[in-house]
Motif scaffolding. Sequence first.
Motif, PDB file in Angstrom:
ATOM      1  N   LEU A  40      31.757  31.638  44.815  1.00 19.01           N
ATOM      2  CA  LEU A  40      30.868  32.140  43.760  1.00 19.01           C
ATOM      3  C   LEU A  40      30.718  33.655  43.844  1.00 19.01           C
ATOM      4  N   GLU A  41      30.526  34.158  45.045  1.00 22.11           N
ATOM      5  CA  GLU A  41      30.404  35.611  45.230  1.00 22.11           C
ATOM      6  C   GLU A  41      31.664  36.322  44.762  1.00 22.11           C
ATOM      7  N   HIS A  42      32.811  35.733  45.075  1.00 24.68           N
ATOM      8  CA  HIS A  42      34.075  36.340  44.655  1.00 24.68           C
ATOM      9  C   HIS A  42      34.184  36.349  43.128  1.00 24.68           C
ATOM     10  N   THR A  43      33.875  35.232  42.500  1.00 19.05           N
ATOM     11  CA  THR A  43      33.961  35.151  41.037  1.00 19.05           C
ATOM     12  C   THR A  43      33.035  36.170  40.387  1.00 19.05           C
ATOM     13  N   GLN A  44      31.817  36.258  40.895  1.00 22.78           N
ATOM     14  CA  GLN A  44      30.850  37.206  40.351  1.00 22.78           C
ATOM     15  C   GLN A  44      31.366  38.632  40.469  1.00 22.78           C
ATOM     16  N   SER A  45      31.993  38.964  41.595  1.00 22.64           N
ATOM     17  CA  SER A  45      32.492  40.327  41.796  1.00 22.64           C
ATOM     18  C   SER A  45      33.676  40.630  40.884  1.00 22.64           C
ATOM     19  N   TYR A 110      39.744  31.777  44.788  1.00 19.40           N
ATOM     20  CA  TYR A 110      39.734  32.959  45.645  1.00 19.40           C
ATOM     21  C   TYR A 110      40.843  33.944  45.262  1.00 19.40           C
ATOM     22  N   ASP A 111      41.875  33.460  44.550  1.00 22.31           N
ATOM     23  CA  ASP A 111      42.983  34.316  44.140  1.00 22.31           C
ATOM     24  C   ASP A 111      42.746  34.998  42.793  1.00 22.31           C
ATOM     25  N   LEU A 112      41.617  34.709  42.155  1.00 23.94           N
ATOM     26  CA  LEU A 112      41.333  35.299  40.845  1.00 23.94           C
ATOM     27  C   LEU A 112      41.092  36.796  40.973  1.00 23.94           C
ATOM     28  N   PRO A 114      40.547  40.639  38.468  1.00 29.03           N
ATOM     29  CA  PRO A 114      40.151  41.105  37.134  1.00 29.03           C
ATOM     30  C   PRO A 114      41.308  41.132  36.138  1.00 29.03           C
ATOM     31  N   ASN A 115      42.525  41.436  36.608  1.00 28.83           N
ATOM     32  CA  ASN A 115      43.646  41.528  35.679  1.00 28.83           C
ATOM     33  C   ASN A 115      43.970  40.187  35.026  1.00 28.83           C
ATOM     34  N   HIS A 116      43.641  39.073  35.679  1.00 27.23           N
ATOM     35  CA  HIS A 116      43.866  37.768  35.043  1.00 27.23           C
ATOM     36  C   HIS A 116      43.016  37.643  33.780  1.00 27.23           C
ATOM     37  N   ILE A 117      41.808  38.163  33.827  1.00 25.74           N
ATOM     38  CA  ILE A 117      40.923  38.079  32.664  1.00 25.74           C
ATOM     39  C   ILE A 117      41.356  39.067  31.587  1.00 25.74           C
ATOM     40  N   THR A 118      41.649  40.297  31.980  1.00 24.22           N
ATOM     41  CA  THR A 118      42.061  41.293  30.979  1.00 24.22           C
ATOM     42  C   THR A 118      43.392  40.903  30.341  1.00 24.22           C
ATOM     43  N   ASP A 119      44.315  40.359  31.132  1.00 25.84           N
ATOM     44  CA  ASP A 119      45.591  39.890  30.567  1.00 25.84           C
ATOM     45  C   ASP A 119      45.357  38.747  29.577  1.00 25.84           C
ATOM     46  N   ALA A 120      44.388  37.902  29.884  1.00 25.71           N
ATOM     47  CA  ALA A 120      44.091  36.777  28.995  1.00 25.71           C
ATOM     48  C   ALA A 120      43.531  37.260  27.661  1.00 25.71           C
ATOM     49  N   PHE A 121      42.591  38.207  27.701  1.00 21.18           N
ATOM     50  CA  PHE A 121      42.058  38.743  26.444  1.00 21.18           C
ATOM     51  C   PHE A 121      43.156  39.456  25.654  1.00 21.18           C
ATOM     52  N   ASN A 122      43.999  40.207  26.342  1.00 21.96           N
ATOM     53  CA  ASN A 122      45.104  40.878  25.644  1.00 21.96           C
ATOM     54  C   ASN A 122      46.040  39.872  24.991  1.00 21.96           C
ATOM     55  N   ALA A 123      46.265  38.755  25.665  1.00 23.02           N
ATOM     56  CA  ALA A 123      47.177  37.736  25.130  1.00 23.02           C
ATOM     57  C   ALA A 123      46.646  37.123  23.837  1.00 23.02           C
ATOM     58  N   LEU A 124      45.324  37.085  23.682  1.00 20.24           N
ATOM     59  CA  LEU A 124      44.749  36.501  22.469  1.00 20.24           C
ATOM     60  C   LEU A 124      44.963  37.381  21.239  1.00 20.24           C
ATOM     61  N   LEU A 181      47.554  29.625  39.554  1.00 15.01           N
ATOM     62  CA  LEU A 181      46.720  29.971  40.705  1.00 15.01           C
ATOM     63  C   LEU A 181      46.239  28.693  41.395  1.00 15.01           C
ATOM     64  N   ASN A 182      45.800  28.851  42.608  1.00 13.62           N
ATOM     65  CA  ASN A 182      45.320  27.747  43.415  1.00 13.62           C
ATOM     66  C   ASN A 182      43.797  27.705  43.390  1.00 13.62           C
ATOM     67  N   ASP A 183      43.220  26.640  42.805  1.00 11.42           N
ATOM     68  CA  ASP A 183      41.775  26.503  42.920  1.00 11.42           C
ATOM     69  C   ASP A 183      41.450  25.653  44.143  1.00 11.42           C
ATOM     70  N   VAL A 184      40.275  25.845  44.675  1.00 14.34           N
ATOM     71  CA  VAL A 184      39.931  25.266  45.971  1.00 14.34           C
ATOM     72  C   VAL A 184      39.186  23.947  45.775  1.00 14.34           C
ATOM     73  N   ASP A 185      39.844  22.857  46.127  1.00 12.16           N
ATOM     74  CA  ASP A 185      39.222  21.542  46.059  1.00 12.16           C
ATOM     75  C   ASP A 185      39.321  20.769  47.368  1.00 12.16           C
ATOM     76  N   THR A 186      40.423  20.974  48.097  1.00  9.99           N
ATOM     77  CA  THR A 186      40.660  20.228  49.333  1.00  9.99           C
ATOM     78  C   THR A 186      41.024  21.187  50.459  1.00  9.99           C
ATOM     79  N   PHE A 187      41.114  20.656  51.670  1.00 12.24           N
ATOM     80  CA  PHE A 187      41.471  21.496  52.808  1.00 12.24           C
ATOM     81  C   PHE A 187      42.852  22.101  52.643  1.00 12.24           C
ATOM     82  N   GLU A 188      43.750  21.381  51.981  1.00 12.33           N
ATOM     83  CA  GLU A 188      45.100  21.909  51.722  1.00 12.33           C
ATOM     84  C   GLU A 188      45.031  23.232  50.970  1.00 12.33           C
TER      85      GLU A 188
END
Length: 202
Positions: A40-45, A110-112, A114-124, A181-188
Motif C-alpha cells: 500500500l505504501e508503495h502504491t501510494q508513493s 511492488y513492480d509498479l 509511475p511510467n506505467h500509469i503515464t504510459d497508460a493515459f498516453n495510450a488512451l 507485471l507480477n502482483d503479489v498473492d502467494t509466496f511464489e
Amino acid sequence: MTNKNLIITFTRNPELGKVKTRLAKTIGNTSALAIYKKLLEHTQSVLRNLDCDKAVYYSVKIRDNDIWDNSIYQKHQQIGEDLGIRMQKAFENGFNNGYQNIIIVGSDLYDLKPNHITDAFNALTNNDVVIGPAEDGGYYLLGMKKMHTDVFKNKNWGTASVFEDTIRNLQNESVFLLEPLNDVDTFEDIKNNETLKALITT
C-alpha cells in the motif's frame, strides 16, 4: 475535479487475518499484513505525484487518518457484491463526475512505477482501452475513455482466465497492452523480492 484524467486504486482495509489470505497460508497473518502495508505504501508513493486526479476506494470503511492524504486522494467506499460490480461502479462514478480518461490499478504491485500509469493515459489518446496484464492471468491495470460494461461481467475473479476473457469482450475495440507485471498473492510472487521477504517474521 481538476484534471480530465482520473487514477483509481482499490484497497482492502489493512487488518490482521483479512488481507493476502493466500500468502498468509505460507507465511502467517502477521507477515502477510506487514507485506500488504508495504505494498500500500508503495502504491501510494507511485500515485501521489502523478499529473492526474486520484481516488482510493476502500473495501470496508473510509479512513481519514491513514497513508492516503485527504488533500491528494478522493476517498470512496467500494459498492457491490463482487469485484466486477465494484469496479464498474467506480468507473461509472468517475465518468458521471466528468472525467474523460479513467484508469484503475491494483494496490499489490511492488513492480509498479509511475511510467506505467503515464504510459497508460498516453495510450488512451489513440486506443479505446488499455490493459496491464498480470503474470498470473489477470490484470493489474484497466483504463478506458467510455464504459465497456461487458468487461466487468461473467468473470471468475482471481483466476487465470480473467485477462483472456476480458480481451475477448474487447475484440471490436482497439486495446493497448502494457508490459506484464507480477502482483503479489502467494509466496511464489515474493520469493525473489528481498525487500518483501525481509518483512516475514517467524
